[in-house]
Motif scaffolding. Structure first.
Motif, PDB file in Angstrom:
ATOM      1  N   CYS A  42       0.775  -1.326   0.046  1.00  0.00           N
ATOM      2  CA  CYS A  42      -0.044  -0.093   0.110  1.00  0.00           C
ATOM      3  C   CYS A  42       0.980   1.209   0.010  1.00  0.00           C
ATOM      4  O   CYS A  42       1.677   1.359   0.944  1.00  0.00           O
ATOM      5  CB  CYS A  42      -0.716   0.019   1.229  1.00  0.00           C
ATOM      6  SG  CYS A  42      -1.964   1.477   1.204  1.00  0.00           S
ATOM      7  N   ILE A  43       0.747   2.152  -1.025  1.00  0.00           N
ATOM      8  CA  ILE A  43       1.547   3.329  -1.383  1.00  0.00           C
ATOM      9  C   ILE A  43       0.893   4.363  -1.365  1.00  0.00           C
ATOM     10  O   ILE A  43      -0.060   4.249  -2.533  1.00  0.00           O
ATOM     11  CB  ILE A  43       2.553   2.793  -2.324  1.00  0.00           C
ATOM     12  CG1 ILE A  43       3.489   1.695  -2.282  1.00  0.00           C
ATOM     13  CG2 ILE A  43       3.586   4.092  -2.596  1.00  0.00           C
ATOM     14  CD1 ILE A  43       3.966   0.988  -3.439  1.00  0.00           C
ATOM     15  N   VAL A  44       1.044   5.508  -0.631  1.00  0.00           N
ATOM     16  CA  VAL A  44       0.388   6.797  -1.157  1.00  0.00           C
ATOM     17  C   VAL A  44       1.514   7.712  -1.604  1.00  0.00           C
ATOM     18  O   VAL A  44       2.513   7.792  -1.145  1.00  0.00           O
ATOM     19  CB  VAL A  44      -0.360   7.304   0.105  1.00  0.00           C
ATOM     20  CG1 VAL A  44      -0.755   8.519  -0.225  1.00  0.00           C
ATOM     21  CG2 VAL A  44      -1.268   6.342   0.606  1.00  0.00           C
ATOM     22  N   VAL A  45       1.104   8.178  -2.970  1.00  0.00           N
ATOM     23  CA  VAL A  45       2.169   9.170  -3.528  1.00  0.00           C
ATOM     24  C   VAL A  45       1.487  10.445  -4.060  1.00  0.00           C
ATOM     25  O   VAL A  45       0.205  10.426  -4.111  1.00  0.00           O
ATOM     26  CB  VAL A  45       3.010   8.705  -4.908  1.00  0.00           C
ATOM     27  CG1 VAL A  45       3.787   7.155  -4.337  1.00  0.00           C
ATOM     28  CG2 VAL A  45       2.049   7.887  -5.647  1.00  0.00           C
ATOM     29  N   ASN A  46       2.351  11.361  -4.202  1.00  0.00           N
ATOM     30  CA  ASN A  46       1.640  12.522  -4.768  1.00  0.00           C
ATOM     31  C   ASN A  46       1.378  12.327  -6.420  1.00  0.00           C
ATOM     32  O   ASN A  46       2.152  11.341  -6.988  1.00  0.00           O
ATOM     33  CB  ASN A  46       2.527  13.777  -4.922  1.00  0.00           C
ATOM     34  CG  ASN A  46       2.702  14.477  -3.480  1.00  0.00           C
ATOM     35  OD1 ASN A  46       1.676  14.639  -2.725  1.00  0.00           O
ATOM     36  ND2 ASN A  46       4.055  14.564  -2.782  1.00  0.00           N
ATOM     37  N   ASP A  47       0.545  12.985  -6.957  1.00  0.00           N
ATOM     38  CA  ASP A  47       0.121  12.606  -8.324  1.00  0.00           C
ATOM     39  C   ASP A  47       1.193  12.679  -9.385  1.00  0.00           C
ATOM     40  O   ASP A  47       1.234  11.717 -10.165  1.00  0.00           O
ATOM     41  CB  ASP A  47      -0.812  13.685  -8.620  1.00  0.00           C
ATOM     42  CG  ASP A  47      -2.169  13.815  -8.370  1.00  0.00           C
ATOM     43  OD1 ASP A  47      -2.453  12.678  -7.626  1.00  0.00           O
ATOM     44  OD2 ASP A  47      -2.991  14.894  -8.097  1.00  0.00           O
TER      45      ASP A  47
END
Length: 112
Positions: free
Chosen positions: A61-66
């Motif tokens: 699960c990875i959250v990145v900027n656009d």
């Protein structure tokens, strides 16, 4: 911001992790999961036939900027791909907001 969820082979985890670090994705969560897939073959080990209908995988699960979405997805595919059934899946969804608990900051800067 985007949330990228990837289900990959456990054997490819180290390669995917190293590749993500190389492109600047240094924080993500992961855990071991079991699922159902298209693999129908059984494996024989020491004369015992094991079913592969329950497939052991690793879930990232990875959250990145656009602006990191495409490079993150490409990196996972390049590092995890074997060309065989069971390589996994990637899911992408929008993240409305993020907060840093320590400071209360919000927005994309909380991912740094």
């Amino acid at each position: 911001m985007k949330k990228i969820e990837a289900i990959i082979r456990k054997s490819k985890y180290s390669k995917v992790k190293a590749a993500l670090h190389e492109v600047g994705v240094n924080f993500f969560s992961y855990w071991d999961v079991t699922g159902q897939g298209n693999e129908k073959e059984g494996h024989v080990y020491r004369g015992i036939n094991y079913s592969t209908t329950d497939i052991q995988r690793r879930f990232l699960c990875i959250v990145v900027n656009d602006d990191f979405e495409e490079i993150t997805i490409k990196t996972i595919i390049d590092a995890a791909q074997t060309g065989e059934i069971g390589d996994g899946k990637i899911f992408v969804s929008d993240i409305k907001e993020a907060y840093r608990i320590r400071t209360g900051d919000s927005g994309g800067d909380t991912l740094n």
